[in-house]
Motif scaffolding. Structure first.
Motif, short mmCIF file in Angstrom:
data_model
loop_
_atom_site.label_atom_id
_atom_site.label_comp_id
_atom_site.label_asym_id
_atom_site.label_seq_id
_atom_site.Cartn_x
_atom_site.Cartn_y
_atom_site.Cartn_z
N GLU A 198 -3.65 -13.17 5.48
CA GLU A 198 -4.37 -12.98 4.21
C GLU A 198 -5.68 -12.23 4.43
O GLU A 198 -6.05 -11.37 3.62
N LYS A 199 -6.36 -12.56 5.53
CA LYS A 199 -7.64 -11.87 5.82
C LYS A 199 -7.40 -10.37 6.03
O LYS A 199 -8.14 -9.53 5.54
N VAL A 200 -6.33 -10.06 6.80
CA VAL A 200 -6.01 -8.64 7.04
C VAL A 200 -5.65 -7.96 5.72
O VAL A 200 -6.16 -6.87 5.40
N ASN A 239 -0.07 -11.41 -3.59
CA ASN A 239 -0.24 -11.57 -5.04
C ASN A 239 -1.57 -12.23 -5.36
O ASN A 239 -2.26 -11.85 -6.31
N LYS A 240 -1.94 -13.23 -4.52
CA LYS A 240 -3.21 -13.95 -4.71
C LYS A 240 -4.40 -12.98 -4.64
O LYS A 240 -5.40 -13.13 -5.33
N LEU A 241 -4.25 -11.94 -3.80
CA LEU A 241 -5.35 -10.97 -3.63
C LEU A 241 -5.44 -9.99 -4.80
O LEU A 241 -6.44 -9.28 -4.94
N GLY A 242 -4.36 -9.90 -5.59
CA GLY A 242 -4.40 -8.99 -6.74
C GLY A 242 -3.33 -7.91 -6.71
O GLY A 242 -3.27 -7.08 -7.62
N PHE A 243 -2.50 -7.90 -5.68
CA PHE A 243 -1.39 -6.94 -5.65
C PHE A 243 -0.27 -7.46 -6.56
O PHE A 243 0.03 -8.66 -6.52
N ILE A 244 0.36 -6.58 -7.31
CA ILE A 244 1.57 -7.01 -8.02
C ILE A 244 2.78 -6.59 -7.18
O ILE A 244 2.74 -5.57 -6.48
N THR A 245 3.82 -7.40 -7.22
CA THR A 245 5.04 -7.08 -6.46
C THR A 245 5.88 -6.09 -7.26
O THR A 245 6.17 -6.32 -8.43
N LYS A 246 6.24 -4.99 -6.62
CA LYS A 246 7.08 -3.99 -7.29
C LYS A 246 8.53 -4.08 -6.83
O LYS A 246 9.44 -3.76 -7.59
N ALA A 247 8.73 -4.49 -5.56
CA ALA A 247 10.11 -4.57 -5.07
C ALA A 247 10.21 -5.46 -3.85
O ALA A 247 9.29 -5.51 -3.03
N PHE A 287 4.21 -3.30 -3.07
CA PHE A 287 3.19 -3.85 -3.98
C PHE A 287 2.35 -2.72 -4.55
O PHE A 287 2.27 -1.64 -3.95
N GLN A 288 1.70 -3.03 -5.65
CA GLN A 288 0.75 -2.05 -6.21
C GLN A 288 -0.57 -2.73 -6.52
O GLN A 288 -0.60 -3.88 -6.99
N LYS A 289 -1.64 -2.02 -6.20
CA LYS A 289 -2.98 -2.52 -6.55
C LYS A 289 -3.27 -2.04 -7.97
O LYS A 289 -3.34 -0.84 -8.20
#
Ligand code: SAM
Length: 290
Positions: A198-200, A239-247, A287-289
């Motif tokens: 998660e840190k990375v 996802n917790k960091l704010g990325f949405i999953t695209k695939a 993922f997408q930011k």
């Protein structure tokens, strides 16, 4: 008179058609010309990826145990980057992301923890490429120091942020890459592995341009007679960091396997005796930011 008007109209329509055929329609993050979408048969749009053979041409070799197959970079770069874009790989390993970036006229910043490996990988690139196209940093990708170093390289490359994030972490302790305490393959527990991952990923998130994509390549593992879903937990952290999953793409691991043939029967016996199934896949998650 009527005839010549008709001819003129036809000519105009023909010209318009040529203009239209030459028109280019792209997304903000790719050079794929949507007006010619039928020409991209080599680009995958489904969620099951099978590559029977690992690509060895174009500067790639299979000497590093745990590298990903170059076809993944080819697919992801063409769909989610434009020419000259900067790919940031926070687990650079033997440099697959960098080699393919050069092959596809993209640029790359790669971070790798092991000094000897970072040094050896540099030899795969020409001195000129190491200035203009590929920047290799030896650091702990979870650290603030790595983030600062990446930021400095981005500045030199003329960009505030990267345009694609590649993450191919160790699959927890399945392959031990070093004895270093910062090494994600060297964590005392799987929980600690998730925390470091998660840190990375947070560093990656901060260094990626808004609207751009991240690709996570990861497989699961078994421990204490249980399936440990490393992939889904890392996805949850993204996802917790704010990325949405695209695939969530399932990729056949056949191209990755080395010398498993001899022990295949043993694995089969263990599977039958222990009530589990032998892994034939890993994940390529997109993922997408936003
Ligand atoms: C699965 S391999 C990546 C292989 C790479 N994608 C390739 O194709 O060669 C994971 C790499 O991450 C490195 N690594 C582990 N922990 C790290 C950390 N905290 N910071 C940077 N690199 C790390 C390991 O040394 C290893 O080379």
């Amino acid at each position: 008179m009527v005839k010549s008007n008709l001819k003129e109209k036809k000519n105009k329509a023909a010209v318009l058609k040529i203009v239209d055929e030459n028109a280019v329609k792209t997304t903000a993050y790719s050079d794929i010309n949507l007006k010619k979408w039928r020409d991209y048969e080599h680009i995958k749009t489904d969620t099951l990826w099978e590559f029977p053979v690992r690509l060895k041409e174009g500067g790639h070799s299979n000497e590093y145990h745990g590298n990903y197959i170059p076809q993944i970079a080819q697919q992801i770069y063409e769909r989610f980057t434009k020419k000259n874009d900067i790919v940031l790989d926070l687990f650079f390993g033997s440099g697959t992301s960098g080699i393919e970036a050069v092959n596809m006229n993209r640029r790359c910043i790669g971070v790798e923890l092991k000094e000897d490996l970072a040094e050896k990988v540099s030899e795969k690139f020409t001195p000129k490429q190491l200035v203009t196209d590929v920047n290799i940093i030896c650091a702990d990708s979870a650290s603030e120091l790595a983030k600062d170093k990446i930021q400095a390289r981005l500045d030199i490359m003329g960009s505030k942020q990267a345009q694609l994030l590649m993450l191919h972490p160790p699959y927890d302790d399945i392959i031990k890459f070093s004895d270093k305490k910062e090494d994600l393959s060297n964590c005392a527990t799987t929980e600690e592995f998730y925390e470091l991952f998660e840190k990375v990923a947070r560093n990656g998130y901060d260094l990626l341009e808004k609207g751009r994509f991240a690709c996570l390549i990861i497989g699961d593992k078994y421990a204490n007679s249980q399936h440990i879903p490393l992939g889904f937990e890392c996805m949850a952290r993204m996802n917790k960091l704010g990325f949405i999953t695209k695939a969530i793409i399932v990729k056949d691991v056949q191209g990755n396997e080395r010398a498993k043939g001899k022990t295949a029967n043993l694995w089969r016996y263990r599977a039958l005796a222990g009530g589990f199934y032998i892994f034939k896949h890993e994940y390529v998650m997109v993922f997408q930011k936003i």
